[in-house]
Write an enzyme that holds these catalytic residues in place. Sequence first.
Site, PDB file in Angstrom:
ATOM      1  N   LEU A  28      -0.794  10.025  -7.614  1.00 10.91           N
ATOM      2  CA  LEU A  28      -0.563   9.377  -6.335  1.00 10.91           C
ATOM      3  C   LEU A  28      -1.865   9.176  -5.584  1.00 10.91           C
ATOM      4  O   LEU A  28      -2.031   8.208  -4.861  1.00 10.91           O
ATOM      5  CB  LEU A  28       0.396  10.233  -5.504  1.00 10.91           C
ATOM      6  CG  LEU A  28       1.014   9.578  -4.265  1.00 10.91           C
ATOM      7  CD1 LEU A  28       1.783   8.346  -4.668  1.00 10.91           C
ATOM      8  CD2 LEU A  28       1.910  10.562  -3.552  1.00 10.91           C
ATOM      9  N   ARG A  45       6.535   1.136  -5.438  1.00 14.39           N
ATOM     10  CA  ARG A  45       7.053   2.420  -4.988  1.00 14.39           C
ATOM     11  C   ARG A  45       6.051   3.561  -5.113  1.00 14.39           C
ATOM     12  O   ARG A  45       5.934   4.399  -4.228  1.00 14.39           O
ATOM     13  CB  ARG A  45       8.316   2.757  -5.768  1.00 14.39           C
ATOM     14  CG  ARG A  45       9.349   1.631  -5.633  1.00 14.39           C
ATOM     15  CD  ARG A  45      10.533   1.822  -6.561  1.00 14.39           C
ATOM     16  NE  ARG A  45      11.388   0.651  -6.488  1.00 14.39           N
ATOM     17  CZ  ARG A  45      12.702   0.695  -6.348  1.00 14.39           C
ATOM     18  NH1 ARG A  45      13.320   1.843  -6.281  1.00 14.39           N
ATOM     19  NH2 ARG A  45      13.411  -0.400  -6.288  1.00 14.39           N
ATOM     20  N   THR A  46       5.325   3.632  -6.217  1.00 18.49           N
ATOM     21  CA  THR A  46       4.367   4.717  -6.401  1.00 18.49           C
ATOM     22  C   THR A  46       3.254   4.644  -5.359  1.00 18.49           C
ATOM     23  O   THR A  46       2.883   5.643  -4.752  1.00 18.49           O
ATOM     24  CB  THR A  46       3.752   4.662  -7.810  1.00 18.49           C
ATOM     25  OG1 THR A  46       4.795   4.728  -8.770  1.00 18.49           O
ATOM     26  CG2 THR A  46       2.792   5.815  -8.029  1.00 18.49           C
ATOM     27  N   ILE A  47       2.728   3.451  -5.144  1.00 24.27           N
ATOM     28  CA  ILE A  47       1.618   3.280  -4.217  1.00 24.27           C
ATOM     29  C   ILE A  47       2.028   3.672  -2.804  1.00 24.27           C
ATOM     30  O   ILE A  47       1.273   4.294  -2.067  1.00 24.27           O
ATOM     31  CB  ILE A  47       1.146   1.809  -4.203  1.00 24.27           C
ATOM     32  CG1 ILE A  47       0.916   1.322  -5.614  1.00 24.27           C
ATOM     33  CG2 ILE A  47      -0.111   1.657  -3.376  1.00 24.27           C
ATOM     34  CD1 ILE A  47       0.771  -0.157  -5.699  1.00 24.27           C
TER      35      ILE A  47
END
EC number: 3.5.1.1
Length: 309
Positions: free
Chosen positions: A5, A59-61
Amino acid sequence: MGFSLQTLVVSALAITSHASPLIYSRTAHTCYTNSNGLAFNHFNSFLPKVTILATDRWRTIAGTNNDKTATAGYESDALGINSLLSEIPYFFNIANIAGKQRQQRRHLLFLLLSLTHKLRIEVCDDPTMSRAVITHGTDTLEESVFFIDATVNCGKPIGVTVAADNNSKDRRALVVLNDRIVSAFFATKTNAVQPNAKHVVDVSDVDAVPRVDILYAYADMQVDSIYSAVKNGVKGIVVAGEGAGGVSTGFASAINDIVAKHNIPVVLSHRTVNGEVPAADITGENAKTQIASGMFNPQKPRILLIVVG
């Protein structure tokens, strides 16, 4: 490609360059809105104008977690594009940036088609716009960047630091991650997260070999395949999911329906070459019906389902 992340700050569809862009220090904030309604809150007439389209596939970012090293179990889509940009003030010294949130929970291909139209109108057909960025998570990035590469070719770069350089014109779409530039044509996600477990199954009591199918996930995956498998007598299902076991909302609902009605075990694995699907990634109602494969690729949980009957 698997990224933490912290290191995965911006995932962009971009165009490569070989020289550093000009950097102008910002002494004051000047606002500017162009004819397409794109608002630039840090404007410098010497810098190129860039629009950043933040999709609902990033979504991850946009995820957050109290643990800065967490690669699973974080809250997805928690940060808006302006919040993200506020953490990267350097960008405003190399380009005039207009952030635009694209929150349309529809099929991926519809989103990509819409983005293509937006890029044509707001970037390609606007002589005052220099380039664009599309933020995107890694789960289906390889499919999205290939679509954009095949449908947008007006010569204007798609990226930030990379695209701010004039040498980036006419180089087509690429993926920019962790200071690396990868051709859209060859980009493939090869890792979810790092493996952390090993399992052993006692087969001394196994005396039957049930049918277990593997279903390969893809963007906008339809539910026909899983219902067909059940109709034809499957006793277990493994889904080779996107990224760390991801499937569309509709397909996840179909899994829940099948487990509830037929008591058939469903394992979520990954279609990537390496990595794992941690249990922390399967939450809510899905946690009751779906099994995380851990470090195993789709072939291995299939064998496990077979041997445990």
